[in-house]
Design an enzyme around this catalytic site. Structure first.
Site, mmCIF file in Angstrom:
data_model
loop_
_atom_site.group_PDB
_atom_site.id
_atom_site.type_symbol
_atom_site.label_atom_id
_atom_site.label_comp_id
_atom_site.label_asym_id
_atom_site.label_seq_id
_atom_site.Cartn_x
_atom_site.Cartn_y
_atom_site.Cartn_z
ATOM 1 N N LEU A 1 0.855 -1.184 0.000
ATOM 2 C CA LEU A 1 0.000 0.000 0.000
ATOM 3 C C LEU A 1 0.889 1.230 0.000
ATOM 4 O O LEU A 1 1.541 1.543 0.998
ATOM 5 C CB LEU A 1 -0.914 0.006 1.229
ATOM 6 C CG LEU A 1 -1.770 -1.247 1.466
ATOM 7 C CD1 LEU A 1 -2.622 -1.078 2.723
ATOM 8 C CD2 LEU A 1 -2.640 -1.548 0.258
ATOM 9 N N VAL B 1 9.783 5.460 -0.576
ATOM 10 C CA VAL B 1 10.097 4.213 0.130
ATOM 11 C C VAL B 1 9.396 3.031 -0.523
ATOM 12 O O VAL B 1 10.002 1.983 -0.752
ATOM 13 C CB VAL B 1 9.705 4.322 1.617
ATOM 14 C CG1 VAL B 1 9.954 3.002 2.334
ATOM 15 C CG2 VAL B 1 10.484 5.442 2.290
ATOM 16 N N LYS C 1 4.506 5.680 12.073
ATOM 17 C CA LYS C 1 4.638 6.001 13.504
ATOM 18 C C LYS C 1 3.464 6.814 14.028
ATOM 19 O O LYS C 1 3.021 6.625 15.155
ATOM 20 C CB LYS C 1 5.944 6.727 13.799
ATOM 21 C CG LYS C 1 6.142 8.088 13.108
ATOM 22 C CD LYS C 1 6.906 7.930 11.834
ATOM 23 C CE LYS C 1 7.187 9.225 11.139
ATOM 24 N NZ LYS C 1 7.931 9.000 9.882
ATOM 25 N N GLU D 1 9.687 -1.752 12.358
ATOM 26 C CA GLU D 1 11.044 -1.241 12.574
ATOM 27 C C GLU D 1 11.272 0.092 11.875
ATOM 28 O O GLU D 1 11.945 0.974 12.398
ATOM 29 C CB GLU D 1 12.067 -2.266 12.068
ATOM 30 C CG GLU D 1 13.509 -1.923 12.410
ATOM 31 C CD GLU D 1 13.771 -1.975 13.907
ATOM 32 O OE1 GLU D 1 14.024 -0.896 14.483
ATOM 33 O OE2 GLU D 1 13.723 -3.063 14.481
ATOM 34 N N GLY E 1 14.592 5.201 10.828
ATOM 35 C CA GLY E 1 15.051 4.707 9.537
ATOM 36 C C GLY E 1 15.648 3.322 9.595
ATOM 37 O O GLY E 1 15.002 2.363 10.033
ATOM 38 N N ASP F 1 6.749 14.575 14.652
ATOM 39 C CA ASP F 1 7.293 13.304 14.174
ATOM 40 C C ASP F 1 8.100 12.631 15.279
ATOM 41 O O ASP F 1 7.928 11.433 15.550
ATOM 42 C CB ASP F 1 8.167 13.548 12.945
ATOM 43 C CG ASP F 1 8.891 12.296 12.476
ATOM 44 O OD1 ASP F 1 8.286 11.515 11.725
ATOM 45 O OD2 ASP F 1 10.064 12.105 12.862
ATOM 46 N N LYS G 1 7.465 8.956 17.604
ATOM 47 C CA LYS G 1 8.504 7.951 17.789
ATOM 48 C C LYS G 1 8.821 7.763 19.265
ATOM 49 O O LYS G 1 9.048 6.630 19.727
ATOM 50 C CB LYS G 1 9.760 8.359 17.020
ATOM 51 C CG LYS G 1 9.547 8.398 15.506
ATOM 52 C CD LYS G 1 10.735 9.015 14.790
ATOM 53 C CE LYS G 1 10.504 9.068 13.279
ATOM 54 N NZ LYS G 1 11.608 9.743 12.575
#
Length: 442
Positions: free
Chosen positions: A18, A23, A113, A137, A142, A209, A213
């Site tokens: 998806l 990436v 995240k 992960e 990253g 962000d 995390k």
């Protein structure tokens, strides 16, 4: 409940992707180009059966056009997928798509995240009920392997402290401000030109962000549920060259740091903010768009994880690492370890946090002022470690009107500091805003 997997010998494990941004495209190419290697590592081949995208008209060289669809829900509802890789980001429709994939018996690999920080409990509970995996992960730092060490390698230890640089964009900006004396706006433009920062950099530079995390790291480290909105969050947009210079004068650098720390048996502190780090600390030397995470555990002691924290290739590496692990589990008919959430620790109010502080303020340059400032700090139970007084005039010429004070405190609570700042602000001897940065690693 046992995982609903097909036991088909050498039948390929079917994968749905998806999202096909930077990436996603890298992940698709790795699956297609390194199929033999993946099959050897897994024991079963992988078959990419569909890629869901927003825009079918966009050209994606090297990827078969027949794989693409703009109907992600339809792709999942076919019920063929063994593994669904979610790389579209955001909360919706990613949440519903992941839950639907789990309902259809698919394991999930995600880099999302923000979604996990907001709805992790719902997603992990659904995966446990269905007996499938959710691996993530790539959601933190990253290519750095940090989720699996916390979830598996250190699960027999007691972690006390996790502190790290987990956002490559802000680290790049602060590094440029430090090493090249670039101002914030110019450093941000450089980061955007290099692809480290988005056209709208708000999530990075305002700390959101990093906060998501931090919530994930705290949940794993302390086996307790932490949501993103519980993390005290400050970004770097107010950092100026004077802050960078002042930090250098006291042997420190400014970093945007995520901190998760156990305060006592019932409370943890989870926060993200600009922080003074002494030059001798391992995090101080982490430059560019790199990330680094410092973990302190009872038995293992101090551990450091360092690597590229941004970019398509590093993130794709983490995604495919999870893909291989999840595929191995599917091939064996088992699910890997879920999150071990058994504590109910409270995320402490920021006012209860204790740390050192670095204060800067401009005061009337006359005898007795330093004693006045020291008395106000002492009244609020704040002990001063060092004081540096310099002329406010940048030429170094004392003009007899004002001077800048820089003060490093001993440990103090945030509530005491804020009460002290309020009194300092009202004092006629103080001629400027009182700027402060928290200090860690001393």
């Amino acid at each position: 409940m046992m995982m609903r997997v097909r036991q088909d010998g050498d039948e390929p494990l079917k994968v749905v992707l998806l999202g096909s941004g930077t990436v996603g495209t890298q992940v698709a190419r790795l699956i297609l180009e390194h199929g033999d290697d993946f099959a050897a590592r897994i024991g079963r081949p992988l078959e990419l059966i569909g890629i869901a995208v927003r825009d079918l008209s966009r050209q994606r060289p090297g990827l078969p056009a027949g794989l693409f669809t703009d109907d992600p829900q339809g792709l999942i509802d076919r019920g063929e997928a063994d593994i669904v890789i979610e790389l579209i980001g955001g909360i919706d429709p990613a949440r519903q798509l992941i839950l639907s994939a789990i309902e259809h018996g698919a394991s999930v690999v995600t880099a999302n995240k923000a979604l996990l920080a907001a709805h992790g409990e719902e997603i992990f509970d659904a995966a446990e009920l269905a007996g499938v995996d959710v691996y993530y992960e790539a959601a933190v730092a990253g290519a750095i392997p940090i989720i699996r060490p916390l979830r598996e390698s250190l699960v027999g230890d007691s972690i006390r402290h996790v502190m790290g640089i987990v956002n490559g964009t802000t680290n790049y900006i602060l590094d440029k401000m430090t090493t090249e004396q670039t101002d914030y706006e110019a450093a941000l433009v450089q980061a955007q030109d290099l692809g480290y920062a988005e056209a709208d950099p708000t999530a990075d530079v305002e700390g959101y962000d990093a906060a998501a995390k931090a919530a994930l790291l705290a949940s794993l480290a302390f086996h307790t549920r932490v949501n993103g909105d519980e993390v005290h969050t400050e970004g770097i947009t107010r950092i100026v060259q004077d802050d960078i210079r002042a930090a250098r004068d006291v042997g420190c650098v400014v970093k945007l740091v995520a901190i998760a720390k156990q305060l006592d048996d019932d409370q943890i502190s989870v926060r993200v903010h600009p922080t003074l780090i002494p030059l001798g600390h391992p995090l101080a030397a982490v430059g560019g768009a790199y990330n680094a995470i410092f973990v302190e555990a009872d038995a293992a002691g101090r551990l450091m994880f360092l690597g590229p924290g941004a970019g398509g290739a590093p993130t794709a590496s983490a995604v495919t690492g999870d893909l291989v692990t999840v595929a191995r589990n599917r091939a064996r008919g088992v699910a890997g370890p879920n999150q071990t959430i058994y504590n109910e620790l409270r995320v402490a109010d920021m006012g209860a946090v204790q740390t050192r502080y670095f204060l800067r303020l401009r005061v009337v340059d006359e005898p007795g002022v330093l004693a006045t400032i020291a008395a106000i700090l002492a009244h609020h139970k704040i002990s001063v470690q060092t004081v540096l007084q310099t002329p406010a005039d940048s030429s170094g010429v004392r003009d007899g009107a004002s001077a800048e004070l820089s003060l490093m405190t001993h440990m103090a609570t945030e509530s005491d500091l804020l009460a002290c700042l309020s009194e300092l602000k009202a004092n006629p001897k103080v001629r400027s805003e009182v700027r402060f940065l928290r200090v860690e690693g001393m």
